[in-house]
Design a protein around this motif. Structure first.
Motif, PDB file in Angstrom:
ATOM      1  N   TRP A  46       0.838  -1.188   0.000  1.00  0.00           N
ATOM      2  CA  TRP A  46       0.000   0.000   0.000  1.00  0.00           C
ATOM      3  C   TRP A  46       0.873   1.237   0.000  1.00  0.00           C
ATOM      4  O   TRP A  46       1.391   1.636   1.022  1.00  0.00           O
ATOM      5  N   SER A  47       1.039   1.829  -1.169  1.00  0.00           N
ATOM      6  CA  SER A  47       1.716   3.117  -1.259  1.00  0.00           C
ATOM      7  C   SER A  47       0.637   4.190  -1.345  1.00  0.00           C
ATOM      8  O   SER A  47      -0.548   3.900  -1.505  1.00  0.00           O
ATOM      9  N   PHE A  48       1.039   5.453  -1.204  1.00  0.00           N
ATOM     10  CA  PHE A  48       0.050   6.534  -1.221  1.00  0.00           C
ATOM     11  C   PHE A  48      -0.734   6.593  -2.534  1.00  0.00           C
ATOM     12  O   PHE A  48      -1.961   6.751  -2.496  1.00  0.00           O
ATOM     13  N   PRO A  49      -0.101   6.455  -3.707  1.00  0.00           N
ATOM     14  CA  PRO A  49      -0.905   6.492  -4.941  1.00  0.00           C
ATOM     15  C   PRO A  49      -1.945   5.372  -5.014  1.00  0.00           C
ATOM     16  O   PRO A  49      -3.060   5.596  -5.493  1.00  0.00           O
ATOM     17  N   VAL A  50      -1.615   4.177  -4.524  1.00  0.00           N
ATOM     18  CA  VAL A  50      -2.574   3.073  -4.539  1.00  0.00           C
ATOM     19  C   VAL A  50      -3.732   3.380  -3.596  1.00  0.00           C
ATOM     20  O   VAL A  50      -4.907   3.210  -3.941  1.00  0.00           O
ATOM     21  N   ALA A  51      -3.417   3.839  -2.398  1.00  0.00           N
ATOM     22  CA  ALA A  51      -4.453   4.168  -1.423  1.00  0.00           C
ATOM     23  C   ALA A  51      -5.318   5.330  -1.919  1.00  0.00           C
ATOM     24  O   ALA A  51      -6.536   5.329  -1.722  1.00  0.00           O
ATOM     25  N   LEU A  52      -4.715   6.312  -2.561  1.00  0.00           N
ATOM     26  CA  LEU A  52      -5.464   7.446  -3.097  1.00  0.00           C
ATOM     27  C   LEU A  52      -6.411   7.006  -4.205  1.00  0.00           C
ATOM     28  O   LEU A  52      -7.535   7.498  -4.308  1.00  0.00           O
ATOM     29  N   PHE A  53      -5.999   6.050  -5.017  1.00  0.00           N
ATOM     30  CA  PHE A  53      -6.844   5.509  -6.077  1.00  0.00           C
ATOM     31  C   PHE A  53      -8.094   4.858  -5.479  1.00  0.00           C
ATOM     32  O   PHE A  53      -9.216   5.145  -5.901  1.00  0.00           O
ATOM     33  N   PHE A  54      -7.916   4.011  -4.473  1.00  0.00           N
ATOM     34  CA  PHE A  54      -9.058   3.352  -3.852  1.00  0.00           C
ATOM     35  C   PHE A  54      -9.914   4.350  -3.072  1.00  0.00           C
ATOM     36  O   PHE A  54     -11.144   4.208  -3.010  1.00  0.00           O
ATOM     37  N   TRP A  55      -9.303   5.360  -2.477  1.00  0.00           N
ATOM     38  CA  TRP A  55     -10.057   6.412  -1.796  1.00  0.00           C
ATOM     39  C   TRP A  55     -10.951   7.145  -2.797  1.00  0.00           C
ATOM     40  O   TRP A  55     -12.111   7.438  -2.498  1.00  0.00           O
ATOM     41  N   ALA A  56     -10.409   7.445  -3.983  1.00  0.00           N
ATOM     42  CA  ALA A  56     -11.184   8.158  -5.002  1.00  0.00           C
ATOM     43  C   ALA A  56     -12.373   7.320  -5.471  1.00  0.00           C
ATOM     44  O   ALA A  56     -13.486   7.840  -5.631  1.00  0.00           O
ATOM     45  N   ILE A  57     -12.169   6.022  -5.673  1.00  0.00           N
ATOM     46  CA  ILE A  57     -13.271   5.151  -6.095  1.00  0.00           C
ATOM     47  C   ILE A  57     -14.355   5.112  -5.015  1.00  0.00           C
ATOM     48  O   ILE A  57     -15.546   5.235  -5.299  1.00  0.00           O
TER      49      ILE A  57
END
Length: 87
Positions: A46-57
């Protein structure tokens, strides 16, 4: 008035979850490590870009649910003469 409070609460919830996500970013001596692993030893990197992607969805799903409740869908007939809705 009630709808405005609901929207304000939703914005606070989504903004707070984004703030918590940013606070979870690992730090180094130079500052934030945006691409560093957020959960050491976890089963997924879990890096920030991956977490941000799932947060956006997740945020978009919540937003679309609120819009569907606030403004109910009305079936419409499109170009192909098929009755459809937004969803």
């Amino acid at each position: 008035m009630r709808q405005g409070l609901t929207i304000l609460g939703l914005v606070a919830l989504i903004g707070g979850s984004l703030g918590a996500l940013i606070l979870a970013v690992p730090r180094t001596e130079d500052g934030f490590d945006w691409l560093g692993q957020m959960v050491e030893g976890g089963w997924m990197a879990w890096s920030f870009p991956v977490a941000l992607f799932f947060w956006a969805i997740g945020s978009l799903l919540v937003l679309m649910t609120v819009l569907a409740v606030a403004r109910p869908e009305v079936p419409r007939v499109g170009i192909l003469r098929i009755e459809t809705t937004r969803g």
